[in-house]
Design an enzyme around this catalytic site. Structure first.
Site, PDB file in Angstrom:
ATOM      1  N   ASN A   9       0.854  -1.191   0.000  1.00 33.16           N
ATOM      2  CA  ASN A   9       0.000   0.000   0.000  1.00 33.16           C
ATOM      3  C   ASN A   9       0.890   1.241   0.000  1.00 33.16           C
ATOM      4  O   ASN A   9       1.482   1.589   1.020  1.00 33.16           O
ATOM      5  CB  ASN A   9      -0.894  -0.032   1.257  1.00 33.16           C
ATOM      6  CG  ASN A   9      -1.775   1.197   1.366  1.00 33.16           C
ATOM      7  OD1 ASN A   9      -1.918   1.950   0.402  1.00 33.16           O
ATOM      8  ND2 ASN A   9      -2.365   1.410   2.536  1.00 33.16           N
ATOM      9  N   TRP A  10       0.963   1.880  -1.175  1.00 30.68           N
ATOM     10  CA  TRP A  10       1.850   3.052  -1.294  1.00 30.68           C
ATOM     11  C   TRP A  10       1.214   4.333  -0.743  1.00 30.68           C
ATOM     12  O   TRP A  10       1.810   5.410  -0.837  1.00 30.68           O
ATOM     13  CB  TRP A  10       2.255   3.253  -2.762  1.00 30.68           C
ATOM     14  CG  TRP A  10       3.161   2.156  -3.281  1.00 30.68           C
ATOM     15  CD1 TRP A  10       3.730   1.150  -2.554  1.00 30.68           C
ATOM     16  CD2 TRP A  10       3.594   1.968  -4.640  1.00 30.68           C
ATOM     17  NE1 TRP A  10       4.486   0.349  -3.377  1.00 30.68           N
ATOM     18  CE2 TRP A  10       4.423   0.816  -4.658  1.00 30.68           C
ATOM     19  CE3 TRP A  10       3.371   2.649  -5.840  1.00 30.68           C
ATOM     20  CZ2 TRP A  10       5.021   0.342  -5.828  1.00 30.68           C
ATOM     21  CZ3 TRP A  10       3.963   2.179  -7.010  1.00 30.68           C
ATOM     22  CH2 TRP A  10       4.782   1.038  -6.994  1.00 30.68           C
ATOM     23  N   LYS A  11       0.004   4.212  -0.261  1.00 30.45           N
ATOM     24  CA  LYS A  11      -0.711   5.349   0.365  1.00 30.45           C
ATOM     25  C   LYS A  11      -0.570   6.625  -0.493  1.00 30.45           C
ATOM     26  O   LYS A  11      -0.665   6.560  -1.713  1.00 30.45           O
ATOM     27  CB  LYS A  11      -0.199   5.578   1.789  1.00 30.45           C
ATOM     28  CG  LYS A  11      -0.183   4.307   2.635  1.00 30.45           C
ATOM     29  CD  LYS A  11      -0.114   4.614   4.110  1.00 30.45           C
ATOM     30  CE  LYS A  11       0.252   3.387   4.905  1.00 30.45           C
ATOM     31  NZ  LYS A  11      -0.097   3.476   6.305  1.00 30.45           N
ATOM     32  N   HIS A  94      -9.766   0.476   5.134  1.00 29.72           N
ATOM     33  CA  HIS A  94      -8.444   0.748   5.724  1.00 29.72           C
ATOM     34  C   HIS A  94      -8.632   1.695   6.906  1.00 29.72           C
ATOM     35  O   HIS A  94      -9.447   2.616   6.859  1.00 29.72           O
ATOM     36  CB  HIS A  94      -7.516   1.366   4.677  1.00 29.72           C
ATOM     37  CG  HIS A  94      -6.094   1.448   5.140  1.00 29.72           C
ATOM     38  ND1 HIS A  94      -5.669   2.430   5.994  1.00 29.72           N
ATOM     39  CD2 HIS A  94      -5.030   0.644   4.929  1.00 29.72           C
ATOM     40  CE1 HIS A  94      -4.387   2.233   6.267  1.00 29.72           C
ATOM     41  NE2 HIS A  94      -3.972   1.153   5.635  1.00 29.72           N
ATOM     42  N   GLU A  96      -7.025   4.145   7.991  1.00 29.65           N
ATOM     43  CA  GLU A  96      -6.864   5.580   7.730  1.00 29.65           C
ATOM     44  C   GLU A  96      -8.147   6.156   7.122  1.00 29.65           C
ATOM     45  O   GLU A  96      -8.484   7.317   7.350  1.00 29.65           O
ATOM     46  CB  GLU A  96      -5.630   5.819   6.845  1.00 29.65           C
ATOM     47  CG  GLU A  96      -4.346   5.634   7.655  1.00 29.65           C
ATOM     48  CD  GLU A  96      -3.103   5.336   6.849  1.00 29.65           C
ATOM     49  OE1 GLU A  96      -3.162   5.356   5.608  1.00 29.65           O
ATOM     50  OE2 GLU A  96      -2.051   5.065   7.482  1.00 29.65           O
ATOM     51  N   GLU A 166      -5.435  -5.361  10.872  1.00 28.54           N
ATOM     52  CA  GLU A 166      -4.538  -4.214  10.955  1.00 28.54           C
ATOM     53  C   GLU A 166      -4.871  -3.417  12.220  1.00 28.54           C
ATOM     54  O   GLU A 166      -5.691  -2.481  12.170  1.00 28.54           O
ATOM     55  CB  GLU A 166      -4.728  -3.325   9.726  1.00 28.54           C
ATOM     56  CG  GLU A 166      -4.350  -3.998   8.423  1.00 28.54           C
ATOM     57  CD  GLU A 166      -3.704  -3.005   7.479  1.00 28.54           C
ATOM     58  OE1 GLU A 166      -2.561  -3.235   7.094  1.00 28.54           O
ATOM     59  OE2 GLU A 166      -4.322  -1.984   7.170  1.00 28.54           O
ATOM     60  N   GLY A 172       1.824   2.411  10.723  1.00 27.21           N
ATOM     61  CA  GLY A 172       2.692   3.573  10.539  1.00 27.21           C
ATOM     62  C   GLY A 172       3.365   4.048  11.810  1.00 27.21           C
ATOM     63  O   GLY A 172       3.901   5.157  11.856  1.00 27.21           O
ATOM     64  N   SER A 208       3.176  -1.936  10.508  1.00 23.64           N
ATOM     65  CA  SER A 208       4.623  -1.810  10.723  1.00 23.64           C
ATOM     66  C   SER A 208       5.394  -3.092  10.385  1.00 23.64           C
ATOM     67  O   SER A 208       6.330  -3.474  11.084  1.00 23.64           O
ATOM     68  CB  SER A 208       4.904  -1.355  12.160  1.00 23.64           C
ATOM     69  OG  SER A 208       4.361  -0.071  12.380  1.00 23.64           O
ATOM     70  N   GLY A 229       2.631  -1.015   4.385  1.00 20.40           N
ATOM     71  CA  GLY A 229       2.534   0.383   3.992  1.00 20.40           C
ATOM     72  C   GLY A 229       3.924   0.963   3.765  1.00 20.40           C
ATOM     73  O   GLY A 229       4.543   0.761   2.723  1.00 20.40           O
ATOM     74  N   GLY A 230       4.438   1.652   4.760  1.00 25.71           N
ATOM     75  CA  GLY A 230       5.712   2.378   4.660  1.00 25.71           C
ATOM     76  C   GLY A 230       6.844   1.596   3.997  1.00 25.71           C
ATOM     77  O   GLY A 230       7.509   2.109   3.079  1.00 25.71           O
TER      78      GLY A 230
HETATM   79  C1  PEP Z   1      -1.055  -0.038   5.924  1.00 24.04           C
HETATM   80  O1  PEP Z   1      -1.052   1.012   5.301  1.00 24.04           O
HETATM   81  O2  PEP Z   1      -1.980  -0.845   5.763  1.00 24.04           O
HETATM   82  C2  PEP Z   1       0.048  -0.330   6.843  1.00 24.04           C
HETATM   83  C3  PEP Z   1       0.036  -1.477   7.468  1.00 24.04           C
HETATM   84  O3  PEP Z   1       1.014   0.619   6.984  1.00 24.04           O
HETATM   85  P1  PEP Z   1       2.457   0.439   7.695  1.00 24.04           P
HETATM   86  O4  PEP Z   1       3.074  -0.820   7.113  1.00 24.04           O
HETATM   87  O5  PEP Z   1       3.209   1.663   7.314  1.00 24.04           O
HETATM   88  O6  PEP Z   1       2.235   0.302   9.153  1.00 24.04           O
END
Ligand code: PEP
Length: 246
Positions: A9-11, A94, A96, A166, A172, A208, A229-230
């Site tokens: 997930n490049w957000k 998600h 966010e 999640e 994040g 994370s 994500g990150g």
């Molecule tokens: C996500 O965006 O679903 C996520 C898990 O982000 P991160 O890996 O940055 O915690």
């Protein structure tokens, strides 16, 4: 060896040209045989990234969709429109979206239905906040989210029923969930979804995930993959993470 699902997930981290560059890099990183890699770029990068991923046998998904096919919804993009650009998957719920943009369980259900109407694969995200965990409400929160998403939904056969656990406090933050606890919750989710739909879901963990901890998650019997994500929005960290799977 189980089939692994590796979702990136490049957000809103990358613009279109950065996304295009990273998609080319992803194409050169060979993921474990039989695994399924799905990249979720920003909406404006989808058209540039889709042909690159396709050429490299990687899939592309939407980070968010609107439930209507078309209409007066300024700034929104439908599942049908994403499909037209080659998206086969879409995220729904998600954290966010739920917490920063106040999406309700009902909104998430409508999105899930719209994704399925397009014969795309939805990946439902569920998870509790830190306050909810501290109050001992993990099971209650997940049950509510899952019930709202799947109760009386005829989930079509032939489409993966994907649920990503999640925990909101792990996204994040660098504070990942203990792998045994993630396994416990993913198993719980599996049991609930089975009761609601009659189908066994593909259970993912997200929050994370990094090269340091990915193995601890994918080695758990009920966790079939990760939503990253990150660490997915950068060539070095993604390839370090994939390397740990070989
Ligand atoms: C996500 O965006 O679903 C996520 C898990 O982000 P991160 O890996 O940055 O915690």
């Amino acid at each position: 060896m189980k089939k692994l699902y590796l979702f990136a997930n490049w957000k809103m981290y990358l613009d279109a040209s950065e996304s295009e560059k990273l998609a080319r890099a992803f194409g050169k990183i060979s993921s474990p045989r039989g695994s399924e890699v799905v990249v979720f770029p920003s909406a404006i990068a989808v058209s540039a990234v889709a042909p690159i991923l396709k050429k490299n046998k990687l899939s592309i998904g939407a980070q968010n969709i609107h439930w209507a096919d078309h209409g007066g919804f300024t700034g929104e993009i439908s599942a049908a429109m994403y499909k037209d650009f080659g998206c086969t998957h879409a995220l729904a719920g998600h954290s966010e979206r739920r917490h920063l943009f106040h999406e309700s369980d009902h909104d998430v259900r409508l999105k899930l239905e719209a994704i399925l109407d397009q014969k795309m694969t939805p990946a439902l995200c569920v998870g509790e906040t830190l306050e909810e965990r501290k109050a001992g409400k993990v099971e209650e929160v997940l049950e509510r989210q899952l019930h709202s998403a799947y109760a009386n939904l005829l989930f079509p056969k032939g489409i993966d029923l994907i649920v990503a656990y999640e925990p909101v406090w792990a996204i994040g933050t660098g504070e990942s969930c203990d792998p045994k606890e993630a396994e416990r919750v993913v198993e719980l989710i599996g049991n609930s979804v089975k009761k609601l739909t009659g189908q066994t879901p593909v259970g993912l963990y997200g929050g994370s995930v990094s090269a340091e901890n990915i193995r601890h998650y994918v080695d758990q019997p009920n966790i079939q993959g990760v939503l990253v994500g990150g660490a997915s929005a950068d060539k070095e960290s993604w390839s370090a993470l994939i390397e740990k799977l070989s």
